[in-house]
Write an enzyme that holds these catalytic residues in place. Structure first.
Site, mmCIF file in Angstrom:
data_model
loop_
_atom_site.group_PDB
_atom_site.id
_atom_site.type_symbol
_atom_site.label_atom_id
_atom_site.label_comp_id
_atom_site.label_asym_id
_atom_site.label_seq_id
_atom_site.Cartn_x
_atom_site.Cartn_y
_atom_site.Cartn_z
ATOM 1 N N PHE A 121 -0.726 -19.511 15.587
ATOM 2 C CA PHE A 121 -0.448 -18.321 14.782
ATOM 3 C C PHE A 121 0.837 -17.682 15.266
ATOM 4 C CE2 PHE A 121 -2.448 -15.336 11.701
ATOM 5 C CZ PHE A 121 -3.126 -16.270 10.950
ATOM 6 N N GLN A 235 3.339 -2.544 9.305
ATOM 7 C CA GLN A 235 3.711 -3.961 9.324
ATOM 8 C C GLN A 235 3.957 -4.522 7.930
ATOM 9 O OE1 GLN A 235 0.834 -7.330 10.618
ATOM 10 N NE2 GLN A 235 2.476 -7.310 12.130
ATOM 11 N N HIS A 237 4.283 -8.003 6.072
ATOM 12 C CA HIS A 237 3.997 -9.427 6.240
ATOM 13 C C HIS A 237 5.065 -10.188 5.470
ATOM 14 C CE1 HIS A 237 1.954 -13.271 6.083
ATOM 15 N NE2 HIS A 237 1.006 -12.820 6.876
ATOM 16 N N LEU A 247 -1.626 -11.923 -0.405
ATOM 17 C CA LEU A 247 -1.120 -12.517 0.828
ATOM 18 C C LEU A 247 -1.229 -14.035 0.806
ATOM 19 C CD1 LEU A 247 -0.363 -11.884 3.909
ATOM 20 C CD2 LEU A 247 -2.724 -12.523 4.326
ATOM 21 N N GLU A 250 -0.381 -16.484 7.134
ATOM 22 C CA GLU A 250 0.476 -17.070 8.154
ATOM 23 C C GLU A 250 0.003 -18.465 8.548
ATOM 24 O OE1 GLU A 250 2.034 -14.065 10.831
ATOM 25 O OE2 GLU A 250 1.030 -15.177 12.420
ATOM 26 N N ARG A 290 5.931 -11.133 12.928
ATOM 27 C CA ARG A 290 6.111 -10.687 11.540
ATOM 28 C C ARG A 290 7.268 -9.717 11.361
ATOM 29 N NH1 ARG A 290 -0.329 -10.133 10.129
ATOM 30 N NH2 ARG A 290 -0.652 -12.375 10.115
#
Ligand SMILES: Cc1cc2nc3c(=O)[nH]c(=O)nc-3n(C[C@H](O)[C@H](O)[C@H](O)COP(=O)(O)OP(=O)(O)OC[C@H]3O[C@@H](n4cnc5c(N)ncnc54)[C@H](O)[C@@H]3O)c2cc1C
Ligand code: SF4
Ligand code: FES
Lengths: 584, 249
Positions: A121, A235, A237, A247, A250, A290
């Protein structure tokens, strides 16, 4: 009693039925089954936003991994703003919590030998992200919810919307809630209240967050006198679908996906994130953090190297080289979402993506046990700021954060409630005031006046303008002016719907008021932080400034409704501030 | 493509309306707009009193089920353009009491859910110290129940089920699929307990194998297969019950 202002009394009341709230409820039921616990949630618990988490949950389990490495990745990912004692506790307890979920039936993806599998990740140096294909949050939430059903003694108030915390003499004593089905507005008293109300992505126009993510818990706590911490850190993304903001996890990059610009070039190599390799390298390129990836996108726009779309500039996520088999086993939801919502097949086509507001690092300030400075009030999950995430959260740290700190907050609240005294009588009067405000002032109001949707649009536009990926003092100040004007106007919103049952217009009005308060906190904190760190990038103060700003910022609400910002120290245990290095 | 499409929406407010009635709204017809986008357009721009549930708008929270042109659908995953030229009828999910407009009462399902004991049942369940390793489960063992674990509780299958329509006692497709999900999990030992429940309450026998549940399920859970398997199990048990004293089972 149930027809009066006070509907019921509990020992601990949990607001929120997502990952954090349910984990807290089960923790209390396990520690002390004699305690009377209740969960209030504005949606049925299994609809909570945890359900949409895709990629996975981090916890050290692999033989080549270590707790120290997970700590270091989290601390450096946070740009040294995370509290290291909290990070250490989190990293230590995350594997235990994830195992517990395994024992409760979570369908974690497995290795051929039957052990739990882990994947790479962003920002993580080792493979440590547990996953249930790419529906991790869905499986975690349903496992938690179904396990909670085993504890029949936990009372649930499903589809009940909390509008206010009841506070007397510096202690929290319960909430007022609207039962959506009946329209009944009553108080639920409790010796301790745990907020697990999730994030606030909806203050921005373009977000991965669900409709319910309006930051209610943050606003409730703020108004009750608990400060909000590090609110300037929002944040983005890097990979959202352009129209919907859905989304693309990731995990798609962790499995080997590439980000390419309009020339088919893997542009991240130009931003100090390492060199492109055919297979993914940890903490490098597409597996960078990110904040850095979203910032690189903006630079690509400036260089004219992005693709124009009806929804603004985009780049492409390329999964084609991964092949149908890998995509179908490891990323089935990505394929499903692309096919259903973009009508493209990632096996053969490029996925258009752009940065999208995703996660709130800031939140209700708590200590390592979820306790806020307001006695009897606890918080955990995305609505809280402990802080392990500092200036930038690493992907797959927040699901385990919900578990670790949900459990901690639950246990601490249980202990507090066991010792707490009776609910004072003044609480009933306070609840009565709130019921009157809602029934007479809002429900009786009728149509005309300002439009909720229009004010919401204006707030979201102001926030995108002022608190985007790059910020400046003047743009934030201008945004704050717009918000002040909207705060005035929100007092005059019209409510055409006077019906009691399932009045979603009333909810929208209350949520808008919550979001305006939170927006204000984001900008007030952002204005004070005259440096660039993690997700808070100011072009007028482009460097990190540890001298002045290696500190948390706390926003307090003054009695006249204005925001006051002060500081609290960052806890450093073993990792002194250093440079954030990726890809080298 | 025309630039607008008509929604024919079922309205009902219990405080004022004696019964549900239709109301029509014209909404923009855009290629990427779903039925839910159309409803939100109405809510934000045209008529703020319309009520419906939604949250994730990505087909995973299970909130937005409604009957669209007579079929139970997730409105966030149903494109307006697929229903052009319209009008598109939007009604609350069939077979449930209507609370208001497009909102139905799910309390019956919520009460049924715990009855099938949807959690891991294991003899050492009451251990105080959990083992510090995972129970091994191979990918094949995971595959055995995976499909039945994909249910988002959207209730489309209940809206499509003719048996549930006639007999609300029927525990229903999603609950049975969930029972089967845990039965098939290699970590679970609760099959017996769940079977007792499903045999006792109008569990599985109500179903006449119409298969509508599987057809409408947006997540390919195949609840009809779960019901089928349960009927077999129940039949086996009935046979065994004649042969063995209960204590030996
Ligand atoms: C699309 C997406 C993908 C993600 N993927 C990952 C990932 O792969 N890994 C990872 O670690 N993190 C991921 N995250 C982040 C993570 O999912 C969230 O931070 C986390 O699930 C938040 O859980 P929570 O329990 O704090 O809140 P939620 O799950 O949002 O629950 C909030 C609860 O509070 C209730 N509530 C709120 N306000 C009120 C009110 N006024 N009255 C009553 N009840 C109320 C709601 O009903 C709900 O039950 C992702 C986030 C998104 C948006
Ligand atoms: S089985 Fe399918 S249709 Fe039925 S509730 Fe579950 S996901 Fe929905
Ligand atoms: S809004 Fe969540 S499933 Fe449609």
């Amino acid at each position: 009693m149930s027809d009066g202002v006070i509907r019921a009394a509990h020992d601990v009341l949990i607001v929120g039925g997502g990952g954090a709230g349910l984990r807290a409820a089960i923790a209390i039921a396990e520690v002390d089954p004699r305690l009377d616990v209740a969960v209030v949630s504005k949606v049925y618990p299994m609809r909570s936003h945890t359900v949409s988490a895709e990629g996975g949950a981090a916890g050290v389990i692999a033989a080549d991994d270590s707790l120290d490495e997970h700590c270091y990745d989290t601390v450096s990912g946070s740009d040294w703003l995370g509290d290291q004692d909290a990070v250490e506790a989190f990293v230590r307890e995350a594997p235990e919590e994830l195992l517990r979920l395994e024992h409760w039936g979570c369908p974690w993806s497995r290795r051929p030998d039957g052990r739990v599998a882990v994947r790479a990740f962003g920002g993580m140096k080792k493979k440590r992200t547990w996953f249930a294909a790419d529906k991790t949050g869905f499986h975690m939430l349903h496992t938690l919810f179904q396990t909670s059903l085993k504890h029949g003694e936990v009372t649930r108030y499903d589809e009940e919307f909390v509008t206010r915390l009841l506070v007397d003499d510096g202690r929290v004593h319960g909430v007022v809630a609207i039962g959506l089905l009946t329209g009944r507005i009553q108080a639920l008293t409790a010796k301790a209240v745990v907020l697990g109300t999730g994030g606030c992505g909806k203050v921005f126009p373009f977000t991965t967050n669900a409709n319910i993510n309006t930051g209610d818990g943050m606003a409730l706590a703020y108004r009750a006198g608990a400060p909000l911490k590090d609110m300037e850190f929002v944040q983005y993304h890097p990979t959202g679908l352009p129209f919907t903001g859905i989304l693309i996890t990731e995990a798609a990059r962790a499995e080997g996906g590439w980000l390419i610009n309009k020339d088919g070039y893997r542009y991240l190599q130009d931003y100090d994130l390492g060199r492109p390799t055919p297979t993914p390298e940890l903490r490098s390129m597409e597996l960078g953090p990110r904040d850095r990836l979203s910032q690189a996108f903006v630079h690509e726009v400036e260089k004219g190297r992005t693709v124009d779309s009806p929804y603004g500039p985009i780049v492409h996520l390329d999964l084609r080289h991964l092949g149908a088999k890998l995509i179908d086993t490891k990323l089935p939801f990505v394929r499903e979402l692309c096919l259903k919502y973009e009508r493209i097949d990632p096996v053969h086509e490029l996925i258009p993506v752009r940065p999208v507001v995703h996660y709130m690092m800031g939140g209700v300030s708590t200590d390592i046990d979820g306790a806020t400075p307001l006695a009897g009030l606890y918080a955990a999950g995305e609505t809280a700021c402990v802080s392990i995430n500092g200036a930038n959260r690493l992907g797959s740290n927040s699901l385990p954060e919900c578990l670790v700190f949900g459990a901690r907050a639950g246990r601490a609240a249980a202990e507090y409630a066991s010792a707490a005294g009776r609910t004072p009588a003044v609480v009933e009067a306070q609840a009565g005031d709130e019921v009157r405000r809602l029934e007479q002032d809002l429900l009786g109001r009728g149509p005309g006046g300002e439009s909720i949707a229009a004010l919401r649009d204006q707030m979201q536009a102001a926030m995108e303008e002022a608190a985007g990926i790059f910020r400046t003092g003047p743009t934030m100040a201008k945004g704050a002016d717009t918000l002040a004007e909207l705060q005035e106007r929100v007092g005059n919103v019209g409510l055409a719907d006077t019906s009691r049952s399932f009045n979603t217009e009333l909810l929208a009005a209350l949520e808008l008021a919550n979001m305006l308060d939170i927006s204000e906190c984001i900008l007030q904190s952002g204005l004070q932080r005259e440096e660039s760190r993690g997700a808070h990038q100011r072009t007028d103060f482009p460097a990190r400034d540890d001298e002045r700003f290696l500190t948390h910022l706390l926003v307090h609400r003054e009695s006249d409704g204005t925001a006051r910002v002060d500081r609290s120290p960052v806890t450093i245990t073993r990792w002194p501030p250093g440079e954030r290095v990726y890809g080298r | 493509m025309a630039d607008s499409i008509r929604l024919r929406v079922s309205r009902y407010r219990p405080d004022t309306d004696p019964e549900p009635h239709w109301q029509e709204y014209d909404v923009p017809l855009r290629k990427e707009w779903t039925v839910l986008d159309g409803l939100n357009h109405v809510k934000n721009e045209v008529d703020t009193t319309l009520s419906f549930r939604w949250s994730c708008r990505m087909g995973i929270c299970g909130s937005c089920g409604m009957n669209v042109d007579g079929e139970p659908r997730l409105t966030c995953a149903t494109f307006l353009s697929d229903h052009a030229p319209g009008p598109v009828t939007v009604e609350p999910l069939a077979n449930f009491p209507v609370v208001r407009d497009l909102v139905v009462d799910l309390s019956d399902f919520m009460a049924k859910l715990p009855r099938v004991k949807p959690w891991i049942i294991h003899p050492d369940d009451h251990r105080t110290v959990e083992p510090d390793v995972e129970y091994l489960q191979t990918p094949e063992q995971l595959d055995a129940y995976k499909q039945f674990s994909m249910c988002i509780n959207c209730m489309l299958c209940y809206a499509a089920c003719p048996v549930y329509g006639l007999d609300p006692e029927f525990i229903g497709p999603a609950a049975i699929a969930l029972a089967e999900r845990y039965d098939l999990d290699s970590r679970d030992r609760g099959e017996r307990e769940r079977l007792d429940v499903l045999v006792e309450h109008d569990g599985v026998y109500g179903c006449t194998f119409v298969g509508e549940c599987t057809r409408v399920c947006p997540k390919h859970v195949d609840p009809a297969a779960a019901i089928q398997r349960y009927k077999l199990k129940a039949a086996m048990e009935t046979v065994k019950a004649f042969l063995l004293p209960r204590g030996a089972r």
